[in-house]
Enzyme design. Structure first.
Site, PDB file in Angstrom:
ATOM      1  N   LEU A 142     -43.122  -8.371 -52.043  1.00 12.88           N
ATOM      2  CA  LEU A 142     -43.397  -9.779 -51.757  1.00 12.88           C
ATOM      3  C   LEU A 142     -42.188 -10.661 -52.052  1.00 12.88           C
ATOM      4  CD1 LEU A 142     -47.016  -9.881 -53.233  1.00 12.88           C
ATOM      5  CD2 LEU A 142     -46.345  -9.627 -50.829  1.00 12.88           C
ATOM      6  N   GLY A 150     -41.143  -5.641 -57.558  1.00 12.56           N
ATOM      7  CA  GLY A 150     -41.404  -4.401 -56.830  1.00 12.56           C
ATOM      8  C   GLY A 150     -42.672  -4.412 -56.011  1.00 12.56           C
ATOM      9  N   HIS A 187     -38.691  -4.276 -41.126  1.00 11.78           N
ATOM     10  CA  HIS A 187     -37.391  -3.633 -40.921  1.00 11.78           C
ATOM     11  C   HIS A 187     -36.733  -4.058 -39.605  1.00 11.78           C
ATOM     12  CE1 HIS A 187     -37.597  -0.919 -44.416  1.00 11.78           C
ATOM     13  NE2 HIS A 187     -38.903  -0.943 -44.176  1.00 11.78           N
ATOM     14  N   THR A 188     -37.262  -5.069 -38.978  1.00 15.71           N
ATOM     15  CA  THR A 188     -36.657  -5.582 -37.741  1.00 15.71           C
ATOM     16  C   THR A 188     -35.549  -6.593 -38.025  1.00 15.71           C
ATOM     17  OG1 THR A 188     -38.480  -7.165 -37.663  1.00 15.71           O
ATOM     18  CG2 THR A 188     -38.672  -5.228 -36.270  1.00 15.71           C
ATOM     19  N   ASP A 201     -36.311 -12.352 -45.920  1.00 17.50           N
ATOM     20  CA  ASP A 201     -36.872 -12.717 -47.208  1.00 17.50           C
ATOM     21  C   ASP A 201     -36.347 -14.058 -47.724  1.00 17.50           C
ATOM     22  OD1 ASP A 201     -38.224 -10.372 -46.962  1.00 17.50           O
ATOM     23  OD2 ASP A 201     -37.229  -9.345 -48.609  1.00 17.50           O
TER      24      ASP A 201
END
Length: 372
Positions: A120, A117, A29-30, A167
């Site tokens: 990854l 889900g 979440h950074t 991602d």
């Protein structure tokens, strides 16, 4: 029987490409806070076969939807969210056209080995593989970083998932066995090899998550509100010296800030520990990261905590943590070299017995369908 491209469309594909999923070693979440992340690619990939058409019709088939033989269609320029898997493909053509790239219609067949889900990056793997296929088929002037940035736009601007850039960057430029140390604000990156003496384990908990769902959006909004109240553009601008001030914010904003600030510091410390092959320190950082996600960021779930606790109790595990956006998904563990497969098998078995879930071992080199 699985239909081939020839079966579906009556002719062979012209373009065949792949893009991997990713596991994030640390830095959760950074990315949407301008911070540091440390992902690496996994062997599981999304495969795309494509052939151009003369008209503006797009026809698409996915082996992963569970609806065999269903070909979905749309016209270029008429992309419209359906809240189905084809939105990712529609998003890709939407952002490409918006950026001025000329396309005709095409036919596509998709098969992904990255479980949906799982935390990854199955969606980023899909976005990047589709963008790679269209780059090749239409000779688009796009480099790998541009592919990643377009992939993020697909999710944020069309699908409606407020994800960061980690991602798609991992899916586009990361490698297997080499961590990608990425500064998401400056878009600078460095490849850092995993040290000898360690096996990487990834276990999917069987609890699916969804980045476009509400909890992920709430966390991002909380970070934006905290940054506003603290007078900074992004939480990346804060250091641990700012934590006393941040902790005076209304709860839970102070705890959200504490996670982001300390997680950024843990990424930097992890990179140094990797370079020094300091496995005990790596393990300590993994557990600290998980505890921060569990207590301060509140994105873990009991099943994930159970997997991490099973890792803590195993003498061959250096460290374990939730990987990905949270609210389900997977854990990543560092195990003693040569012990990874046995460790993964026994932890997955114990987890299945205690949770009633059906975990899947994705690493070391386990097929996606392998069940505990």
């Amino acid at each position: 029987m699985t239909p081939s491209f020839q079966d579906l469309y009556g002719h062979p594909p012209e373009t065949i490409v792949q893009a991997p999923g990713r596991v994030n070693l640390i830095g959760e979440h950074t990315d949407y806070n301008g911070g540091f992340v440390l992902p690496m690619a996994i062997p599981q990939q999304t495969h795309v076969e494509l052939r151009k058409r003369e008209d503006r019709r797009v026809r698409a088939f996915s082996l992963n939807t569970g609806q065999r033989g269903e070909i979905l269609e749309y016209e270029l320029g008429q992309e419209d969210r359906r809240k189905r898997w084809i939105d990712y493909l529609q998003g890709v053509t939407y952002v490409l056209r918006r950026a001025g790239h000329a396309l005709t219609g095409f036919e596509v067949r998709i098969h992904s080995e990255v479980p949906l889900g799982s935390g990854l990056s199955s969606s980023a793997s899909l976005d990047v593989s589709l963008l790679r296929a269209l780059r090749q088929a239409f000779s688009l002037p796009l480099d790998d970083v541009q592919i990643a940035l377009l992939g993020q736009q697909v999710e944020v601007d069309f699908v409606g998932a407020p994800v960061g850039v980690m991602d798609p960057m991992a899916a586009s430029i990361a490698g297997v066995g080499v961590a990608l140390f990425l500064d998401t604000r400056e878009m600078r990156f460095e490849r850092v090899p995993l040290p000898p003496g360690v096996d990487l384990i990834v276990i999917n908990s069987g609890v699916a998550h969804n980045h476009s769902a509400g909890d992920y959006r709430v966390r991002r909004a909380e970070c934006e509100r905290a940054a506003e109240l603290l007078g900074v553009k992004q939480l990346r601008d804060l250091t641990e010296a700012d934590l006393p001030r941040a902790e005076k914010l209304p709860d839970p904003l102070g705890r959200r800030v504490r996670h982001i600030v300390t997680e950024n510091a843990r990424v930097l410390a992890t990179v140094e520990a990797l370079r020094k092959a300091d496995l005990p320190t790596l393990g300590t950082l993994f557990y600290a990261s998980h505890d921060s996600q569990r207590l301060d960021y509140e994105v873990s779930v009991p099943e994930i905590d159970l997997l991490v606790d099973l890792g803590r109790a195993d003498p061959d595990v250096y460290g374990a943590r939730l990987t990905g956006g949270g609210f389900g998904g997977s854990v990543v563990m560092l195990a003693r070299e040569g012990a990874g497969a046995a460790v993964a098998a026994r932890i997955a078995r114990r987890y299945a017995d205690q949770s009633g879930q059906r975990p899947a071992i994705l690493l070391p080199q386990a097929p996606v369908s392998r069940q505990a």
